[in-house]
Design a protein around this motif. Structure first.
Motif, PDB file in Angstrom:
ATOM      1  N   VAL A   1      37.539 -16.113 -23.981  1.00  0.00           N
ATOM      2  CA  VAL A   1      36.689 -16.316 -25.161  1.00  0.00           C
ATOM      3  C   VAL A   1      36.248 -17.779 -25.261  1.00  0.00           C
ATOM      4  O   VAL A   1      35.101 -18.074 -25.599  1.00  0.00           O
ATOM      5  CB  VAL A   1      37.428 -15.870 -26.440  1.00  0.00           C
ATOM      6  N   THR A   2      37.156 -18.712 -24.940  1.00  0.00           N
ATOM      7  CA  THR A   2      36.799 -20.132 -24.971  1.00  0.00           C
ATOM      8  C   THR A   2      35.713 -20.442 -23.950  1.00  0.00           C
ATOM      9  O   THR A   2      34.737 -21.151 -24.248  1.00  0.00           O
ATOM     10  CB  THR A   2      38.039 -21.001 -24.684  1.00  0.00           C
TER      11      THR A   2
ATOM     12  N   THR B   1      29.961 -21.305 -22.605  1.00  0.00           N
ATOM     13  CA  THR B   1      28.761 -20.889 -21.870  1.00  0.00           C
ATOM     14  C   THR B   1      27.577 -20.656 -22.803  1.00  0.00           C
ATOM     15  O   THR B   1      26.461 -21.133 -22.538  1.00  0.00           O
ATOM     16  CB  THR B   1      29.051 -19.613 -21.065  1.00  0.00           C
ATOM     17  N   VAL B   2      27.799 -19.946 -23.904  1.00  0.00           N
ATOM     18  CA  VAL B   2      26.693 -19.677 -24.826  1.00  0.00           C
ATOM     19  C   VAL B   2      26.252 -20.959 -25.529  1.00  0.00           C
ATOM     20  O   VAL B   2      25.080 -21.088 -25.932  1.00  0.00           O
ATOM     21  CB  VAL B   2      27.072 -18.590 -25.851  1.00  0.00           C
ATOM     22  N   ASN B   3      27.171 -21.916 -25.674  1.00  0.00           N
ATOM     23  CA  ASN B   3      26.786 -23.212 -26.234  1.00  0.00           C
ATOM     24  C   ASN B   3      25.864 -23.955 -25.292  1.00  0.00           C
ATOM     25  O   ASN B   3      24.877 -24.568 -25.723  1.00  0.00           O
ATOM     26  CB  ASN B   3      28.032 -24.056 -26.515  1.00  0.00           C
TER      27      ASN B   3
ATOM     28  N   MET C   1      28.573 -18.684 -33.055  1.00  0.00           N
ATOM     29  CA  MET C   1      29.224 -18.425 -34.344  1.00  0.00           C
ATOM     30  C   MET C   1      30.064 -17.146 -34.290  1.00  0.00           C
ATOM     31  O   MET C   1      31.180 -17.089 -34.822  1.00  0.00           O
ATOM     32  CB  MET C   1      28.169 -18.303 -35.436  1.00  0.00           C
ATOM     33  N   GLY C   2      29.543 -16.097 -33.636  1.00  0.00           N
ATOM     34  CA  GLY C   2      30.285 -14.847 -33.550  1.00  0.00           C
ATOM     35  C   GLY C   2      31.591 -15.004 -32.803  1.00  0.00           C
ATOM     36  O   GLY C   2      32.639 -14.502 -33.227  1.00  0.00           O
ATOM     37  N   LEU C   3      31.562 -15.726 -31.674  1.00  0.00           N
ATOM     38  CA  LEU C   3      32.790 -15.952 -30.899  1.00  0.00           C
ATOM     39  C   LEU C   3      33.754 -16.869 -31.642  1.00  0.00           C
ATOM     40  O   LEU C   3      34.972 -16.706 -31.549  1.00  0.00           O
ATOM     41  CB  LEU C   3      32.435 -16.541 -29.532  1.00  0.00           C
TER      42      LEU C   3
END
Length: 303
Positions: A213-214, A219-221, A230-232
């Motif tokens: 998850v981290t 990656t999405v950042n 925000m969802g993660l």
């Protein structure tokens, strides 16, 4: 960015986070039911984690209600962050830091006295370093409520904080696996070897989900997908809380498994050759994943 595009993934993250909170509450109940004899500091730690997780859920629900119910259809509200979102981030920072310090302390208990700070010291230092960019990001969000602030602090605060968290997770897992493997290789008893093999598997599993998850959030950042970030982020704190509680609650299971294996081996020995049990084969004091394992009675040195 409209409501469907912005809040679909955020809402999904919130729903998963709510389910994880149920797991946190259940594990907290199990802990106080079965481990009432633990030290007061450990019980205080568990209570503090549950309270922080409850506050985080409240902040998350308020943020979702603010955008999806109170200001539904008000597009200007999407340009600003409600105060409960940076508050939820602050709670996540506290939970992650507490859990990682707990496992660092556990590693120091497993090591020899002359080496414990050499192994656990860098982990604690990195946890403290992580607080710098993490708190910078939270403070900047409180000061500037504009959503565009996420772009400004992405590379200076958010990404460094996530990278350090992932690095600390890797160090904790590697340290635990090395310590357990070293003790396993030094043991002459099959039941002790199997126990340490189980602890190694637990150590890897503990790290796997939180690390994934981290890394996903990192990656999405990088790809500047703020909605997925925000969802993660709604989920990551609860994963850490559950990893700590699970490590404490597995102690009774490990003790029962070890006791059952010991009894079976003793019965087989009597059946096959009526041989007495070795005087050195004494019960092992099993703790949770990452807790100190007492093997002094078997003469096994620490790492």
């Amino acid at each position: 960015m409209g409501v469907p595009g912005a809040f679909g993934s955020i809402l999904m993250g919130g729903l998963v986070s709510a389910m994880l909170y149920g797991t946190t509450t259940f594990q907290t109940y199990i802990y106080f039911m079965h481990y009432s004899g633990d030290a007061s500091t450990v019980k205080f730690l568990v209570a503090a984690i549950w309270i922080l997780d409850t506050l985080h859920l409240s902040c998350m629900c308020h943020a979702l209600y603010y955008y999806l119910i109170t200001n539904y259809g008000v597009l200007t509200s999407l340009e600003y962050m409600v105060w409960t979102f940076p508050t939820s981030l602050l709670i996540n920072v506290l939970v992650i830091s507490i859990v990682q310090c707990f496992f660092a302390h556990t590693i120091s208990c497993l090591c020899r006295p002359q080496k414990k700070w050499l192994v656990a010291g860098p982990i604690i230092l990195l946890v403290l370093v992580h607080l710098g960019p993490a708190l910078e990001a939270v403070i900047m969000m409180f000061v500037n409520r504009d959503v565009d602030i996420l772009t400004q602090i992405r590379f200076s605060a958010v990404l460094p904080a996530l990278a350090i968290v992932a690095l600390v997770e890797a160090l904790i897992t590697i340290s635990l696996c090395v310590l357990f493997h070293d003790s396993r290789s030094r043991s002459a008893f099959p039941r002790t070897k199997r126990l340490f093999q189980t602890l190694i598997i637990y150590a890897v599993n503990r790290c796997l989900l939180t690390s994934l998850v981290t890394i996903a959030e990192f990656t999405v950042n990088v790809n500047q997908q703020d909605d997925w970030t925000m969802g993660l982020d709604f989920m990551i704190g609860k994963l850490y809380a559950n990893s700590l509680l699970a490590s404490l609650n597995t102690r009774q299971y490990l003790r029962s498994q070890h006791s059952g294996t010991e009894s079976a081996e003793h019965i087989n020995t009597i059946h096959l050759g009526n041989l007495p049990q070795h005087s050195g084969d004494v019960p092992l004091s099993v703790s949770a994943l990452g807790k100190a394992t007492a093997l002094r009675s078997e003469g096994e040195p620490k790492f």
